[in-house]
Design a protein around this motif. Structure first.
Motif, mmCIF file in Angstrom:
data_model
loop_
_atom_site.group_PDB
_atom_site.id
_atom_site.type_symbol
_atom_site.label_atom_id
_atom_site.label_comp_id
_atom_site.label_asym_id
_atom_site.label_seq_id
_atom_site.Cartn_x
_atom_site.Cartn_y
_atom_site.Cartn_z
ATOM 1 N N GLN A 146 0.811 -1.214 0.000
ATOM 2 C CA GLN A 146 0.000 0.000 0.000
ATOM 3 C C GLN A 146 0.848 1.269 0.000
ATOM 4 O OE1 GLN A 146 -3.424 -0.581 -0.330
ATOM 5 N NE2 GLN A 146 -2.442 -2.581 -0.565
ATOM 6 N N HIS A 147 2.171 1.102 0.102
ATOM 7 C CA HIS A 147 3.072 2.247 0.120
ATOM 8 C C HIS A 147 3.266 2.780 -1.296
ATOM 9 C CE1 HIS A 147 6.172 4.770 1.869
ATOM 10 N NE2 HIS A 147 6.991 4.428 0.887
ATOM 11 N N ASN A 148 3.533 4.085 -1.391
ATOM 12 C CA ASN A 148 3.721 4.702 -2.709
ATOM 13 C C ASN A 148 4.978 4.168 -3.385
ATOM 14 O OD1 ASN A 148 5.045 7.272 -4.319
ATOM 15 N ND2 ASN A 148 2.857 7.071 -4.621
ATOM 16 N N ALA A 149 4.841 3.765 -4.642
ATOM 17 C CA ALA A 149 5.965 3.232 -5.401
ATOM 18 C C ALA A 149 6.458 4.219 -6.457
ATOM 19 C CB ALA A 149 5.564 1.920 -6.081
ATOM 20 N N HIS A 150 5.526 4.780 -7.227
ATOM 21 C CA HIS A 150 5.907 5.653 -8.344
ATOM 22 C C HIS A 150 4.714 6.517 -8.726
ATOM 23 C CE1 HIS A 150 8.003 6.960 -11.965
ATOM 24 N NE2 HIS A 150 6.947 6.619 -12.681
ATOM 25 N N LYS A 151 4.945 7.819 -8.705
ATOM 26 C CA LYS A 151 3.878 8.762 -9.034
ATOM 27 C C LYS A 151 2.650 8.461 -8.187
ATOM 28 C CE LYS A 151 5.633 9.783 -13.664
ATOM 29 N NZ LYS A 151 5.353 9.795 -15.124
ATOM 30 N N ARG A 152 1.520 8.161 -8.828
ATOM 31 C CA ARG A 152 0.291 7.923 -8.060
ATOM 32 C C ARG A 152 0.092 6.465 -7.700
ATOM 33 N NH1 ARG A 152 -1.005 8.153 -13.398
ATOM 34 N NH2 ARG A 152 -2.472 6.612 -14.241
ATOM 35 N N TYR A 153 1.018 5.587 -8.061
ATOM 36 C CA TYR A 153 0.834 4.155 -7.898
ATOM 37 C C TYR A 153 1.410 3.640 -6.578
ATOM 38 C CZ TYR A 153 -0.224 4.028 -12.915
ATOM 39 O OH TYR A 153 -0.777 4.237 -14.146
ATOM 40 N N SER A 154 0.638 2.801 -5.897
ATOM 41 C CA SER A 154 1.181 2.000 -4.804
ATOM 42 C C SER A 154 1.920 0.816 -5.422
ATOM 43 C CB SER A 154 0.060 1.500 -3.898
ATOM 44 O OG SER A 154 -0.757 0.556 -4.602
ATOM 45 N N TYR A 155 2.653 0.056 -4.579
ATOM 46 C CA TYR A 155 3.324 -1.123 -5.111
ATOM 47 C C TYR A 155 2.321 -2.156 -5.624
ATOM 48 C CZ TYR A 155 7.983 0.334 -3.729
ATOM 49 O OH TYR A 155 9.182 1.008 -3.640
ATOM 50 N N ASP A 156 1.168 -2.260 -4.982
ATOM 51 C CA ASP A 156 0.119 -3.144 -5.498
ATOM 52 C C ASP A 156 -0.242 -2.764 -6.923
ATOM 53 O OD1 ASP A 156 -0.080 -4.698 -3.246
ATOM 54 O OD2 ASP A 156 -2.132 -4.132 -2.752
ATOM 55 N N GLN A 157 -0.355 -1.467 -7.175
ATOM 56 C CA GLN A 157 -0.759 -0.972 -8.494
ATOM 57 C C GLN A 157 0.404 -0.956 -9.480
ATOM 58 O OE1 GLN A 157 -2.073 2.746 -6.935
ATOM 59 N NE2 GLN A 157 -4.238 2.141 -6.839
#
Length: 258
Positions: free
Chosen positions: A170-181
Motif C-alpha cells: 500500500q506504500h507509494n511506489a511511483h507517481k500515483r501508484y502504490s506497489y500493489d498498483q
C-alpha cells in the motif's frame, strides 16, 4: 522461532490428544486475491497431497470464504493443525486489512477462531508473504520476501524471526501508484511483460536500499513472468512455499536449512 504476535491460535485451542510434534500433519491454506489453495504438509515441510484450489469469492462476506475453505479442504484427509496465509495485515488471529478482498467486510473478522470452529482444529494466521517467507528463507541474516500476485506482499525476517508486518503493497511506489498498483497483476496486464519486468527490477533495487537485505525471495503466481537476470542476492521461489511455510508457524524452533 517465536510465533509472530499476529499468528495466534484461538482461545481454547489445544493440540489433538495423543499427537506429538514429529507426527503432526499441518493443513496449509493460502488465501489469495484470485484463488484459495490448500494442501497437507508433513512436519519436515514436504507436501503430503496435491494442491486443492478454488476461485476466491471476492466481494462476499468473510463467512462465505470460511464456507469455501471448509468445502475445499474436505477431500484432503486427516490433519492436526491449520496454518493460514492471508493477503493483508493480521494480529492474534484477527484480520485488520484485506486490500484485495474488500477491507470494510474483513476488518476485525476473527478468521482463525471461525476456521478453528469449522475445522475443529487449532488455527494460526499470518500474512501470506510471511508464511511464504517461512517456507523459503535460510534463517540467517536479514532476509526479505515479496509475493507477486493480485498485489505485492512483503515480509522481513532477522535470523529466521519475522519482523512486525508492514503493508508495503500500500506504500507509494511511483507517481500515483502504490506497489500493489505498480507490480500487481493489473499492472502486468496494463503495462505488458517488458515494462512490468522493469518495474519489478526497480522495486528490487528500492527494497535493497530500504531494508539492506542479505537475500530477497520472490514468489507468487506472477513470478513466472519474470525474465530479467537475477542479481546474486535475489532468488525465485515456488508457490509451494506459501503452503509449506505454514509448518513453521507451529515450530517452537526455527530449523535452519543447510
Amino acid at each position: 522461532m517465536d510465533v509472530p504476535l499476529h499468528s495466534a491460535a484461538p482461545l481454547g485451542a489445544t493440540e489433538p490428544p495423543g499427537a506429538t510434534e514429529p507426527d503432526l500433519v499441518t493443513l496449509g491454506i493460502d488465501v489469495g486475491g484470485s484463488h484459495i489453495k490448500a494442501a497437507l504438509v508433513a512436519p519436515d515441510g514436504a507436501l503430503l497431497t496435491n494442491y486443492e484450489r478454488v476461485v476466491t469469492p471476492l466481494g462476499r462476506k468473510p463467512d462465505v470464504v470460511v464456507d469455501t475453505i471448509s468445502a475445499l479442504v474436505a477431500p484432503l484427509g486427516r490433519f492436526d493443525r491449520v496454518s493460514v496465509g492471508f493477503p493483508g495485515a493480521t494480529r492474534e488471529g484477527t484480520v485488520l486489512t484485506a486490500p484485495n478482498l474488500g477491507n470494510d467486510l474483513w476488518h476485525g473478522f476473527k478468521l482463525a477462531e471461525r476456521l478453528a470452529a469449522r475445522l475443529t482444529r487449532p488455527v494460526r494466521l499470518a500474512n501470506d508473504a510471511t508464511v511464504q517467507g517461512l517456507g523459503a528463507i535460510a534463517g540467517r541474516g536479514l532476509e526479505c520476501t515479496i509475493t507477486l500476485g493480485t498485489g505485492m506482499g512483503f515480509a522481513l525476517f532477522t535470523d529466521g524471526k519475522p519482523a512486525p508486518h508492514l503493508e508495503m503493497g500500500q506504500h507509494n511506489a511511483h507517481k500515483r501508484y502504490s506497489y500493489d498498483q505498480y507490480i500487481g497483476h493489473a499492472a502486468l496486464i496494463r503495462d505488458g511483460v517488458k515494462k512490468w519486468n522493469k518495474h519489478v527490477l526497480r522495486t528490487v533495487d528500492a527494497l535493497r536500499v530500504l531494508v539492506n537485505f542479505d537475500l530477497l525471495y520472490i514468489g507468487g503466481g506472477n513470478v513466472t513472468a519474470i525474465n530479467f537476470a537475477l542479481p546474486a542476492d535475489v532468488h525465485l521461489v515456488s508457490n509451494e512455499t506459501g503452503i509449506t511455510g505454514g509448518v513453521r508457524l507451529w515450530d517452537g524452533v526455527f530449523r535452519r536449512r543447510a
